[in-house]
Design a protein around this motif. Structure first.
Motif, short mmCIF file in Angstrom:
data_model
loop_
_atom_site.label_atom_id
_atom_site.label_comp_id
_atom_site.label_asym_id
_atom_site.label_seq_id
_atom_site.Cartn_x
_atom_site.Cartn_y
_atom_site.Cartn_z
N ALA A 80 0.85 -1.22 0.08
CA ALA A 80 -0.05 0.07 0.09
C ALA A 80 0.89 1.07 0.11
O ALA A 80 1.99 1.40 0.66
N THR A 81 0.61 1.98 -0.88
CA THR A 81 1.22 3.36 -0.82
C THR A 81 0.15 4.49 -0.93
O THR A 81 -0.99 4.41 -1.36
N ALA A 82 0.55 5.78 -0.43
CA ALA A 82 -0.42 6.79 -0.27
C ALA A 82 -0.75 7.45 -1.82
O ALA A 82 0.34 7.28 -2.67
N LEU A 83 -2.12 7.76 -1.96
CA LEU A 83 -2.64 8.01 -3.33
C LEU A 83 -1.89 9.37 -3.40
O LEU A 83 -1.70 10.23 -2.63
N GLY A 84 -1.06 9.58 -4.59
CA GLY A 84 -0.41 10.84 -4.74
C GLY A 84 -0.45 11.01 -6.17
O GLY A 84 -0.75 10.77 -7.05
N TRP A 85 0.01 12.63 -6.21
CA TRP A 85 -0.03 13.29 -7.51
C TRP A 85 1.17 14.07 -7.35
O TRP A 85 1.75 14.63 -6.61
N ARG A 86 1.81 14.10 -8.71
CA ARG A 86 3.09 14.75 -8.85
C ARG A 86 2.92 15.70 -9.68
O ARG A 86 2.50 15.34 -11.11
N VAL A 87 2.98 17.18 -9.67
CA VAL A 87 2.81 18.18 -10.63
C VAL A 87 4.04 18.90 -10.80
O VAL A 87 4.90 19.47 -10.16
N SER A 88 4.82 18.76 -12.17
CA SER A 88 5.83 19.15 -12.72
C SER A 88 5.41 20.41 -13.14
O SER A 88 4.86 20.35 -14.32
N MET A 89 6.24 21.81 -12.83
CA MET A 89 5.90 22.71 -13.57
C MET A 89 7.03 23.41 -14.24
O MET A 89 8.19 23.24 -13.58
N THR A 90 6.83 24.25 -15.11
CA THR A 90 7.73 25.06 -15.65
C THR A 90 7.46 26.51 -15.10
O THR A 90 6.43 26.54 -14.43
N ASN A 91 8.15 27.40 -15.57
CA ASN A 91 8.10 28.77 -14.97
C ASN A 91 6.93 29.64 -15.91
O ASN A 91 7.41 30.39 -16.59
N SER A 92 5.75 29.02 -15.68
CA SER A 92 4.68 29.35 -16.66
C SER A 92 3.33 29.21 -16.28
O SER A 92 3.16 28.41 -15.45
N THR A 93 2.38 30.05 -16.62
CA THR A 93 1.05 29.64 -16.24
C THR A 93 0.17 29.09 -17.32
O THR A 93 -0.82 28.79 -17.06
N ASP A 94 1.11 28.58 -18.42
CA ASP A 94 0.41 27.85 -19.46
C ASP A 94 0.55 26.53 -18.90
O ASP A 94 1.51 25.71 -19.00
N LEU A 95 -0.77 25.90 -18.54
CA LEU A 95 -0.87 24.68 -18.08
C LEU A 95 -0.76 23.41 -19.00
O LEU A 95 -0.22 22.50 -18.68
N THR A 96 -0.44 23.72 -20.41
CA THR A 96 -0.27 22.66 -21.21
C THR A 96 1.27 22.51 -21.04
O THR A 96 1.76 21.45 -21.77
N THR A 97 2.10 23.12 -20.69
CA THR A 97 3.52 22.95 -20.42
C THR A 97 3.78 22.15 -19.01
O THR A 97 4.76 21.85 -19.02
N TRP A 98 2.68 21.92 -18.28
CA TRP A 98 3.01 21.42 -16.90
C TRP A 98 2.89 19.84 -17.22
O TRP A 98 2.06 19.35 -18.10
N SER A 99 3.54 18.94 -16.48
CA SER A 99 3.20 17.46 -16.36
C SER A 99 2.67 17.12 -15.17
O SER A 99 3.20 17.44 -14.03
N VAL A 100 1.76 16.52 -14.97
CA VAL A 100 0.92 15.69 -13.95
C VAL A 100 0.91 14.25 -14.06
O VAL A 100 0.57 13.56 -14.87
N TYR A 101 1.28 13.71 -12.79
CA TYR A 101 1.42 12.23 -12.48
C TYR A 101 0.54 11.78 -11.35
O TYR A 101 0.70 12.47 -10.41
N LEU A 102 -0.33 10.73 -11.75
CA LEU A 102 -1.31 10.14 -10.66
C LEU A 102 -0.87 8.89 -10.37
O LEU A 102 -1.07 8.04 -11.46
N THR A 103 -0.14 8.55 -9.47
CA THR A 103 0.39 7.10 -9.28
C THR A 103 1.21 6.44 -10.35
O THR A 103 1.22 5.40 -10.91
N GLY A 104 2.06 7.59 -10.80
CA GLY A 104 3.11 7.31 -11.96
C GLY A 104 2.52 7.32 -13.22
O GLY A 104 2.95 7.22 -14.10
N GLU A 105 1.06 7.45 -13.31
CA GLU A 105 0.81 7.69 -14.81
C GLU A 105 0.14 9.19 -15.19
O GLU A 105 -0.18 9.84 -14.40
N PRO A 106 0.63 9.69 -16.38
CA PRO A 106 0.22 10.85 -16.73
C PRO A 106 -1.10 11.04 -16.91
O PRO A 106 -1.77 10.37 -17.07
N VAL A 107 -1.61 12.34 -16.49
CA VAL A 107 -2.90 12.96 -16.45
C VAL A 107 -3.01 14.26 -16.93
O VAL A 107 -1.71 14.99 -16.99
#
Length: 112
Positions: A77-104
């Motif tokens: 069991a691991t905690a349900l987690g999200w990883r949000v990798s941001m560039t120095n930008s407000t343009d969300l299309t340039t961000w990468s988001v992962y939920l339990t290792g899968e891109p979303v």
């Protein structure tokens, strides 16, 4: 002023010597000085947050997911987690988001 209005007011000043565009302080994430309120979509709990290089790492203190461990051939069991990798930008299309290792995909909502 309500507590919600006070939280959304800003921008808050970066508490560190270097002027970062994103940081975590007091268990809260900030982006460009504005607080990021993050809650779990499953249980509604406030997410815990840590900060890595250009990355917010959110985890739910209540929800867990089971994953296979190839080394021990068992599940853990691991905690349900999200990883949000941001560039120095407000343009969300340039961000990468992962939920339990899968891109979303993410989308901007009012106040966040």
């Amino acid at each position: 002023m309500s507590a919600t209005d006070e939280v959304r007011s800003g921008p808050h000043e970066c508490p560190f010597e270097e002027d970062y565009y994103a940081w975590v302080a007091g268990g809260t994430a900030y982006l460009r000085g504005y607080r990021v309120d993050a809650t779990c979509g499953d249980c509604g709990s406030q997410l815990d947050v840590r900060f890595g290089e250009h990355t917010f790492i959110f985890s739910c203190p209540e929800c867990v997911v089971w994953s296979d461990d190839p080394v021990t051939e068992s599940s853990r069991a691991t905690a349900l987690g999200w990883r949000v990798s941001m560039t120095n930008s407000t343009d969300l299309t340039t961000w990468s988001v992962y939920l339990t290792g899968e891109p979303v995909e993410i989308e901007q909502v009012p106040h966040g």
